[in-house]
Design an enzyme around this catalytic site. Structure first.
Site, PDB file in Angstrom:
ATOM      1  N   SER A  42       0.823  -1.110  -0.108  1.00 52.78           N
ATOM      2  CA  SER A  42       0.074   0.245   0.144  1.00 52.78           C
ATOM      3  C   SER A  42       0.845   1.139  -0.032  1.00 52.78           C
ATOM      4  O   SER A  42       2.001   1.088   0.607  1.00 52.78           O
ATOM      5  CB  SER A  42      -0.920   0.133   1.133  1.00 52.78           C
TER       6      SER A  42
HETATM    7  N1  SAH Z   1      -0.767  -4.721   4.108  1.00 43.76           N
HETATM    8  C1  SAH Z   1      -0.398  -4.872   2.896  1.00 43.76           C
HETATM    9  C2  SAH Z   1      -1.154  -4.550   1.798  1.00 43.76           C
HETATM   10  C3  SAH Z   1      -1.375  -5.774   0.653  1.00 43.76           C
HETATM   11  S1  SAH Z   1      -2.398  -5.642  -0.365  1.00 43.76           S
HETATM   12  C4  SAH Z   1       1.021  -4.294   2.733  1.00 43.76           C
HETATM   13  O1  SAH Z   1       1.318  -3.520   3.535  1.00 43.76           O
HETATM   14  O2  SAH Z   1       1.735  -4.987   1.824  1.00 43.76           O
HETATM   15  C5  SAH Z   1      -3.982  -6.660   0.136  1.00 43.76           C
HETATM   16  C6  SAH Z   1      -3.606  -8.144   0.372  1.00 43.76           C
HETATM   17  O3  SAH Z   1      -4.836  -8.484   0.956  1.00 43.76           O
HETATM   18  C7  SAH Z   1      -3.094  -8.871  -0.386  1.00 43.76           C
HETATM   19  O4  SAH Z   1      -1.687  -9.521   0.001  1.00 43.76           O
HETATM   20  C8  SAH Z   1      -4.004  -9.717  -0.689  1.00 43.76           C
HETATM   21  O5  SAH Z   1      -3.742 -11.125  -0.950  1.00 43.76           O
HETATM   22  C9  SAH Z   1      -4.705  -9.914   0.641  1.00 43.76           C
HETATM   23  N2  SAH Z   1      -6.190 -10.417   0.737  1.00 43.76           N
HETATM   24  C10 SAH Z   1      -7.171 -10.232  -0.301  1.00 43.76           C
HETATM   25  N3  SAH Z   1      -8.170 -10.786   0.092  1.00 43.76           N
HETATM   26  C11 SAH Z   1      -8.105 -11.392   1.168  1.00 43.76           C
HETATM   27  C12 SAH Z   1      -8.762 -12.178   2.177  1.00 43.76           C
HETATM   28  N4  SAH Z   1     -10.213 -12.756   1.796  1.00 43.76           N
HETATM   29  N5  SAH Z   1      -8.338 -12.607   3.178  1.00 43.76           N
HETATM   30  C13 SAH Z   1      -7.198 -12.304   3.828  1.00 43.76           C
HETATM   31  N6  SAH Z   1      -5.942 -11.562   2.958  1.00 43.76           N
HETATM   32  C14 SAH Z   1      -6.784 -11.214   1.672  1.00 43.76           C
END
Ligand code: SAH
Length: 213
Positions: free
Chosen positions: A64
């Site tokens: 993000s």
């Molecule tokens: N907090 C992360 C943001 C990653 S983007 C960072 O700082 O890098 C969002 C993430 O949510 C992705 O890795 C994706 O695989 C995950 N995601 C999507 N749907 C999800 C779900 N139902 N349960 C858990 N994780 C999920």
């Protein structure tokens, strides 16, 4: 895995940028100044790590934008030792920011590849979440509930009831809701049955998906 004075200088500039964009919580800014974001990025992007932008990570996901991480974290009003649940571990950057603020962090990721990678990586930087789970964030973590705060870092089509029900009274859920564009939404649990809802502007996230991969 080096963190140099140059990186610290770039982080200080990043902190200045996000505070000019409206982030005021000193503890959040301190955490952003401390976490070596360049180590959370894929090698092709490390030179851009201190730009205020999202970048691709493995499994078609993104790390993000720092402003977004700071905005969501500021809404949580994290206090030391609070139990915080993160949905979407991804690169682990948001996880590390919460741990810098002395939260006890529980985090769920649904992409096996990212889950494995980040589970090995975070302890190398001495960031130790209480629990990292490969699973479905829509369900939360019922066995560890209730939480002081829950932060969803993917765009949710709706607010999952399981997450609302896993908040302490006074607890906060920060969740971007919507399909193409999301509205950052804060729910505060004011009693067993009641929640306050605040809408705090538009953001763009990768979608929160059902089922594990
Ligand atoms: N907090 C992360 C943001 C990653 S983007 C960072 O700082 O890098 C969002 C993430 O949510 C992705 O890795 C994706 O695989 C995950 N995601 C999507 N749907 C999800 C779900 N139902 N349960 C858990 N994780 C999920």
């Amino acid at each position: 895995m080096k963190d140099t004075h140059k990186h610290q200088g770039l982080r200080n500039q990043l902190v200045k940028i996000i505070s000019e964009k409206g982030i005021t919580d000193k503890n959040v800014l301190k955490a952003i100044a401390a976490v070596p974001r360049h180590l959370f990025m894929d090698s092709g992007f490390v030179d851009f790590a201190y730009q205020d932008k999202a970048f691709p990570i493995a499994a078609d996901q993104t790390i993000s934008q720092p402003y977004t991480v700071a905005f969501q974290t500021q809404l949580l009003e994290v206090k030391p030792n609070q139990k915080i649940l993160e949905i979407g571990t991804g690169s682990g950057y948001q996880t590390a920011v919460l741990i810098e603020m002395d939260a006890k962090v529980y985090t769920i990721e649904r992409q096996q590849e990212l889950f494995k990678k980040t589970k090995l990586f975070l302890p190398k930087l001495n960031y130790k979440p209480k629990k990292m789970v490969f699973g479905d964030g829509y369900k939360g973590l019922v066995n560890e509930a209730p939480f002081d705060g829950i932060i969803v870092t993917a765009g949710a089509p709706f607010v999952p009831n399981a997450l609302l029900s896993q908040l302490k009274i006074g607890g906060k859920l920060v969740i971007p809701i919507g399909d193409d564009v999301q509205i950052m939404t804060l729910f505060v649990r004011t009693s067993e049955k009641d929640f306050e809802k605040h809408e705090l502007g538009q953001f763009r996230f990768v979608p929160m998906l059902k089922e594990r991969n």
